[in-house]
Design a protein around this motif. Structure first.
Motif: not given
Length: 67
Positions: A10-11, A16-17, A26-28, A33-36
């Motif tokens: 992951c870069q 995906c978001q 995906v934070p800045k 991060r998979i939420l579910r």
């Protein structure tokens, strides 16, 4: 089915978001991060996120196949 991410690949492109905002964040300046992990009703969006990930860091695992 469950979502899996390979953090070594992951870069943080955040495709995906864009494809499935209810499943990924995906934070800045960071990695996905998979939420579910279980996409449930969002399975088609999860498949699109996996398909369009530029680094192929995402996958869907069928846990029922192991039974």
């Amino acid at each position: 089915m469950r979502l899996v991410v390979d953090l070594d690949l992951c870069q943080g492109h955040a495709v995906c978001q864009d494809e499935a905002p209810g499943l990924f964040h995906v934070p800045k300046h960071g990695q996905v991060r998979i939420l579910r992990p279980d996409p449930g009703a969002d399975l088609e969006a999860a498949r699109a996120a996996v398909r369009y990930c530029p680094t192929r860091a995402l996958s869907l695992v069928d846990d029922s196949a192991a039974e």
